[in-house]
Write an enzyme that holds these catalytic residues in place. Structure first.
Site, PDB file in Angstrom:
ATOM      1  N   HIS A 327       0.596  -1.576   0.401  1.00  0.00           N
ATOM      2  CA  HIS A 327      -0.197  -0.117  -0.271  1.00  0.00           C
ATOM      3  C   HIS A 327       0.765   1.265   0.166  1.00  0.00           C
ATOM      4  CE1 HIS A 327       0.611   0.854   4.210  1.00  0.00           C
ATOM      5  NE2 HIS A 327       0.690  -0.459   4.445  1.00  0.00           N
ATOM      6  N   CYS A 345       3.645  -4.723   6.513  1.00  0.00           N
ATOM      7  CA  CYS A 345       3.234  -4.185   5.144  1.00  0.00           C
ATOM      8  C   CYS A 345       4.744  -4.220   3.904  1.00  0.00           C
ATOM      9  CB  CYS A 345       2.377  -3.186   5.126  1.00  0.00           C
ATOM     10  SG  CYS A 345       0.623  -3.982   6.227  1.00  0.00           S
TER      11      CYS A 345
END
Length: 403
Positions: A327, A345
């Site tokens: 992201h 992440c």
């Protein structure tokens, strides 16, 4: 004078009743039956025929195998069909005195029964009957992935089926599942326990799909008992197409990922992954993209990391069920390509995240390699079928062999 004799009355000959009468031995609320006309035996006494469950119980419940029995003769043929004309397969035994279905009856289904019999003198009879099974008390349902009919997906996308309730008879369910392709792709079913704790069965190809492949799933599960008397109430179909080959190679050591299309490198993108510790490190393995979720709020408490963060992020690309995403991470922009400092992440600059998000599709594989204190992710953490090598994957089938 003698009284006039009474007029002689000719009695019409009594017509023999149906010699072959199916006598449904049914209980209230289990099955209902209605009879049709039967032909008379041409010779000898009638053959009597009765219906029961194959286990000897006279009340035939949905899920029992149907048994047709003859006394005073033998059965020569029994045909049982459902409203769609599909036969309930079965065979004769005990010298023709018994016909037993090879498969169980299904709930809420009207069966038509046509039986022919012969007595010892060669007399033959045919009778038609119908019976309707009761509705199932317990049902099972499922969710298919990919979830959109006619979708175009990536080369690592499995056919995935997640069940609402446990499947204790996995073999009975799996034998009613069939995947077809327009190019004879080799693949196999494998059972896993989904991250949610539910039973799941996936069909993955031996290698990544060939771009352009047309894939179809037929799950002929209507009336199938998933175990413990919990039935499916419908059949399921799914069709999708494999798009261009997109492979995203993520190297935790160099902190760069490469986006390739049909084998050609298109773009090199720097990123920042998880911190090098047991709690935050990014998992390694092959992760088919599960979903493109756009802008979402990420809260560390939902993944067991306390109150470390509560942020809104855009271009969210879901990789694992446990909460690993690629992201946009603008707060980490100065670290991409230089250090791994996220909470697990794959963090990208806004511009790179926008670009990657616009290119990837569900089912595209993110191949994450390099050093990781957490190591390889579990095969059920997302669509992790590719975490298992092909020989081991084939062993996950509930059937002796699968295709």
């Amino acid at each position: 004078m003698n009284p006039a004799p009474a007029p002689h009355r000719h009695r019409a000959p009594r017509r023999a009743r149906a010699a072959l009468a199916l006598v449904p031995l049914l209980g209230i609320g289990a099955l209902t039956a209605c009879g049709g006309p039967a032909a008379s035996a041409t010779k000898g006494a009638p053959v009597r025929v009765s219906l029961s469950a194959a286990n000897g119980v006279k009340t035939v419940q949905a899920g029992d195998k149907l048994q047709v029995s003859a006394s005073g003769g033998t059965l020569t043929q029994v045909v049982v069909t459902d409203p769609k004309g599909r036969r309930l397969p079965g065979g004769l035994g005990d010298g023709g005195r018994v016909w037993t279905s090879h498969e169980p009856t299904v709930p809420d289904t009207r069966y038509s029964v046509v039986a022919e019999a012969r007595n010892a003198r060669g007399g033959t009879n045919t009778v038609k009957e119908s019976l309707t099974t009761a509705q199932a008390d317990k049902l099972n349902k499922l969710v298919l992935s990919p979830g959109s009919q006619g979708a175009t997906v990536g080369v690592a996308q499995p056919v995935s089926i997640t069940f609402d309730f446990p499947v204790t008879d996995k073999a009975a369910v799996e034998k009613h599942l069939k995947v077809t392709t327009d190019n004879g792709t080799t693949g196999a079913w494998g059972w896993v326990k989904d991250w949610s704790g539910k039973d799941r069965v996936d069909w993955r190809p031996k290698e990544y799909w060939k771009p352009g492949t047309k894939v179809g799933l037929r799950a002929a599960l209507n009336g199938v008992d998933s175990g413990g008397g919990r039935y499916f109430a419908k059949d399921y179909d799914l069709n999708f197409t494999i798009g261009a080959s997109h492979v995203i190679k993520v190297d935790l050591d160099t902190k760069h990922l490469t986006f390739t299309e049909n084998g050609k490198e298109v773009k090199d993108i720097p990123f920042s992954a998880g911190k090098p510790d047991q709690q935050h490190a990014t998992w390694t393995g092959i992760f088919p993209l599960m979903a493109k979720e756009g802008t979402i709020t990420m809260n560390s408490e939902t993944v067991g990391l306390g109150d470390a963060y509560d942020r809104t992020v855009r271009d969210a690309m879901k990789l694992t069920s446990s909460g690993t995403y690629a992201h946009a991470a603008p707060w980490n922009a100065g670290k991409v390509g230089r250090t791994n400092d996220s909470s697990g992440c794959i963090g990208l600059t806004d511009a790179d995240a926008d670009w990657l998000y616009s290119k990837v599709r569900v089912g595209d594989p993110f191949e994450v390699t390099g050093s990781s204190e957490r190591g390889r992710a579990a095969e059920n953490n997302g669509l992790g079928d590719w975490m298992v090598d092909w020989p081991q994957w084939q062993k996950k089938s509930a059937l002796p062999s699968s295709s």
